[in-house]
Each structure stands twice: as structure tokens, then as C-alpha cells.
Design a protein around this motif. Structure first.
Motif, PDB file in Angstrom:
ATOM      1  N   ARG A  39      18.280  20.582   5.279  1.00  0.00           N
ATOM      2  CA  ARG A  39      16.927  21.003   4.917  1.00  0.00           C
ATOM      3  C   ARG A  39      16.618  20.817   3.427  1.00  0.00           C
ATOM      4  O   ARG A  39      15.499  21.085   2.995  1.00  0.00           O
ATOM      5  CB  ARG A  39      16.695  22.458   5.338  1.00  0.00           C
ATOM      6  N   HIS A  52       9.875  18.123   1.978  1.00  0.00           N
ATOM      7  CA  HIS A  52       9.384  18.757   3.202  1.00  0.00           C
ATOM      8  C   HIS A  52      10.339  19.813   3.748  1.00  0.00           C
ATOM      9  O   HIS A  52      10.111  20.361   4.822  1.00  0.00           O
ATOM     10  CB  HIS A  52       9.099  17.706   4.277  1.00  0.00           C
ATOM     11  N   GLY A  53      11.406  20.099   3.002  1.00  0.00           N
ATOM     12  CA  GLY A  53      12.331  21.158   3.396  1.00  0.00           C
ATOM     13  C   GLY A  53      12.385  22.218   2.309  1.00  0.00           C
ATOM     14  O   GLY A  53      11.422  22.952   2.099  1.00  0.00           O
ATOM     15  N   THR A 185       6.074  21.391   8.987  1.00  0.00           N
ATOM     16  CA  THR A 185       5.710  20.999   7.623  1.00  0.00           C
ATOM     17  C   THR A 185       4.808  19.779   7.658  1.00  0.00           C
ATOM     18  O   THR A 185       5.138  18.775   8.288  1.00  0.00           O
ATOM     19  CB  THR A 185       6.963  20.682   6.794  1.00  0.00           C
ATOM     20  N   GLN A 232       3.413  24.397   4.798  1.00  0.00           N
ATOM     21  CA  GLN A 232       4.412  24.889   5.738  1.00  0.00           C
ATOM     22  C   GLN A 232       3.804  25.994   6.594  1.00  0.00           C
ATOM     23  O   GLN A 232       3.136  26.894   6.085  1.00  0.00           O
ATOM     24  CB  GLN A 232       5.658  25.398   5.007  1.00  0.00           C
ATOM     25  N   HIS A 275       6.595  17.124  10.057  1.00  0.00           N
ATOM     26  CA  HIS A 275       7.993  17.293  10.459  1.00  0.00           C
ATOM     27  C   HIS A 275       8.172  18.689  11.034  1.00  0.00           C
ATOM     28  O   HIS A 275       7.639  19.669  10.496  1.00  0.00           O
ATOM     29  CB  HIS A 275       8.930  17.110   9.265  1.00  0.00           C
ATOM     30  N   TRP A 277      10.821  21.628  11.864  1.00  0.00           N
ATOM     31  CA  TRP A 277      12.153  22.192  11.661  1.00  0.00           C
ATOM     32  C   TRP A 277      12.393  23.243  12.750  1.00  0.00           C
ATOM     33  O   TRP A 277      11.826  24.333  12.691  1.00  0.00           O
ATOM     34  CB  TRP A 277      12.264  22.843  10.285  1.00  0.00           C
ATOM     35  N   ALA A 280      14.675  26.424  10.956  1.00  0.00           N
ATOM     36  CA  ALA A 280      14.291  26.456   9.543  1.00  0.00           C
ATOM     37  C   ALA A 280      14.913  27.628   8.789  1.00  0.00           C
ATOM     38  O   ALA A 280      15.512  27.440   7.729  1.00  0.00           O
ATOM     39  CB  ALA A 280      12.769  26.502   9.428  1.00  0.00           C
TER      40      ALA A 280
END
Length: 343
Positions: A39, A52-53, A185, A232, A275, A277, A280
Motif C-alpha cells: 500500500r 494512491h495508497g 481511491t 479516498q 483503485h 483496496w 486497506a
């Protein structure tokens, strides 16, 4: 044959690998993705980058304080100072102008990492070594490897699938008890003539039905010409789209919420990517620093789900796992300092 095979090239897995490599073990990290970090992720797109993480790092915890300092000294991180809305007190945030994946690349320095290798199963080979079997998706890649010890440094639900026929029911129950919150995200780029207040780099939306965070990601980059935002979702929103193949409706809803609650033109980007997750944030973590499977050969699970402090937990879990694996193998002298001081 390797001394230690580590499944997963996230922060915890890379930490284990570096500690054991510097002690003298032959270590390999196998990762299903095409890059390291988990991530700690950055996308290259439209002549720019977007995180994006992991959004940023803070000096929260003993390990993170040391890591952030050396990453700043190496000019990998720099201060991204701001107050995140009225919901959060002023604090110091650190970001990487080259993208947060630069942190993972630093942690992976000098390691043997096999990317694009998805472990399909684990088995014992004559009670003398572990055999990791890879998904047969490329005839040019090896089909398996053997190691004296295995570290499973991936989200608990993924570890559960991999270890169902290998570990005890007690260990499986502990893995089943771990729960994660998902997140969606959206990375969105806008025309260079769009005006935004670059002093307000991010905003939090606690308890919002759809939104968790909006960040002006382009403010992390050097000489960025056009605004790029990263949006997010809340866990509640992501749950609605957990198994949906087409994420475009979710993307439109998030952009509409961002436009309503932040900047009106956020729902009309020039380009976007999305994206999901699935794992997450650990919402029900393990209370232990790692999970020792207590099998006939060393096998330990670790990760940021071993604790509640995310990156700090991943680092702490990685260091503790390296110590346990070392004690189960040759008990070699581990580095007296944190490994990043030696890279």
C-alpha cells in the motif's frame, strides 16, 4: 535453496528481509505485483505521479522517527506541512516528491526480490524445507522455490487462503478473526488553468458517508503544472462496491461528493483512474506483534495488522519476526542498529 523466503514486499516483508540479509542469511522476497511496497504505492500516469495508497508519513513511533529522519537526510522525503482541516490539529507530514513508492524502493535496496510471482501453495518437502509453488502464468518463470523458513507478510485473509492446509486450526482461527476495512481511491487530473488554494493541501471528512480524505497530490511534486487530486472513500462507501467489477459508478459518486464538499469543479476531471483496496486498514487487528504458526519448520505471519499503528506496526512486526526467525535458524548476530542506517 534459500534460508528464508518472504511472501509479500510490503513494509513488514521488506523489514524482515533486510534484517536477515544483513545478518548473513540468503533471503528472497516474492511478490505477486510488479512493484514493491504494497500500500506504499504510486501510479505513474499522464507525465506525473499520484500516491494512491499511503498518503504521507508522520513521526509517530520509535521506528518511524528513525526512518523518517534518514529518508529526509537522503532527500527521499521532505516536509509537507499543513493543517488538515478543522478536524485535525496542526502536525508535520512527510511526503516523497518522486512518489511514496520511493520509500519502498529504499527499503528494498540490495534485496533479491522476485516480482510478478504469485504463490499458489506452500508445502513441506521431506520435512526438511518449505516449497513455495507459483501460479503457472509464465513458462519462463520458475515454478517453485525451497527455503528453510517462510515469512508470510501479506494481509491476514490472503494468508488464511494460503495456509489452510499447512497450519493448525488454532492459527487459522486467529487469522479468521482479523478484519479489514476497504477503501476506493480515485486519482483525478485537471486542466492547468484550474485554480485551487495550494496552501490547503488536504482535508479530512470524519464520519462522512462517502468521503474519508481528499488531497492535492500535485502539491507533493516538484514544479507541478496542473492540479492532481487523490480522493479516498470511507470504508462504508467502499463496502457497497467490494465485489463490483465496474467501479465507474463509484468513481462518479465520489467525484460528485468531492465537488459538493470541497471544490465545485472536482467532478469534471480531464483524466482519472480508480483503485480498490480490499484490505486497506486493519479494523480488527491481531493483539500480538506477529503470528508464529509453530510448525515443524519456521513459518511466521506478520504485517501492519499486527497492531494498530499501520506503518509503525508493520516495521515493529517485521523487526520482531526477523528476531524470531533468526532464533529458530542459526541465531546469527542481527544488526545492532536499524537496517536503514546500514543501507
Amino acid at each position: 535453496m534459500f534460508d528464508v523466503a518472504i511472501i509479500g514486499a510490503g513494509v513488514a516483508g521488506l523489514t524482515v528481509a533486510q534484517q536477515l540479509r544483513l545478518a548473513g542469511y540468503r533471503v528472497v522476497v516474492v511478490e505477486k505485483s510488479r512493484g514493491v511496497g504494497g500500500r506504499v504505492a504510486t501510479r505513474r500516469l499522464h507525465n506525473t505521479r499520484a500516491d494512491h495508497g499511503l498518503r504521507y508519513l508522520e513521526k509517530k513511533g520509535e521506528f518511524l522517527q528513525g526512518l523518517v529522519k534518514i529518508l529526509c537526510d537522503r532527500q527521499i522525503l521532505e516536509v509537507w506541512q499543513d493543517t488538515i482541516s478543522q478536524f485535525s490539529p496542526a502536525t508535520t507530514y512527510y511526503v516523497a516528491p518522486e512518489g511514496m513508492s520511493a520509500v519502498a524502493k529504499f527499503l528494498a535496496k540490495d534485496l533479491e526480490v522476485w516480482l510478478n510471482h504469485r504463490v499458489e501453495s506452500i508445502s513441506l518437502s521431506n520435512q526438511e524445507s518449505w516449497q513455495l509453488n507459483f501460479a503457472a502464468n509464465n513458462d519462463e518463470l520458475p515454478k517453485s522455490l525451497t527455503a528453510k523458513a517462510v515469512v508470510v507478510a501479506i494481509p491476514a485473509p490472503q494468508a488464511l487462503v494460503l495456509l489452510e492446509t499447512v497450519v493448525s486450526e488454532e492459527v487459522l482461527c486467529k487469522l479468521r478473526a482479523i478484519e479489514f476495512d476497504p477503501c476506493i481511491t480515485v486519482m483525478a487530473g485537471y486542466s492547468s488553468d484550474r485554480q485551487c488554494d495550494r496552501s490547503e493541501k488536504a482535508i479530512l471528512f470524519p464520519e462522512h458517508d462517502d468521503l474519508a480524505w481528499i488531497g492535492l497530490d500535485s502539491s507533493k511534486r516538484l514544479n507541478s503544472e496542473a492540479p492532481v487530486f487523490v480522493i479516498q472513500s470511507s470504508a462504508k462507501f467502499a463496502q457497497l462496491y467490494l465485489d463490483t467489477e465496474d467501479l465507474q459508478p463509484a468513481t462518479r459518486e465520489l467525484l460528485a461528493s468531492a465537488a459538493k464538499n470541497f471544490i465545485p469543479w472536482l467532478d469534471t476531471p480531464e483524466w482519472l483512474q480508480v483503485h480498490r483496496w480490499r484490505y486497506a486498514f486493519p479494523s480488527r487487528p491481531l493483539s500480538e506483534i506477529f503470528l508464529d504458526a509453530q510448525t515443524c519448520l519456521p513459518l511466521i505471519c506478520c504485517g501492519d495488522w499486527c497492531g494498530v499503528n499501520l506503518v509503525e506496526s508493520a516495521l515493529a512486526s517485521g523487526f520482531a519476526t526477523a528476531q524470531r526467525i533468526n532464533s529458530q535458524l542459526q541465531n546469527l548476530p542481527l544488526p545492532e542498529r536499524t537496517f536503514w542506517d546500514l543501507l
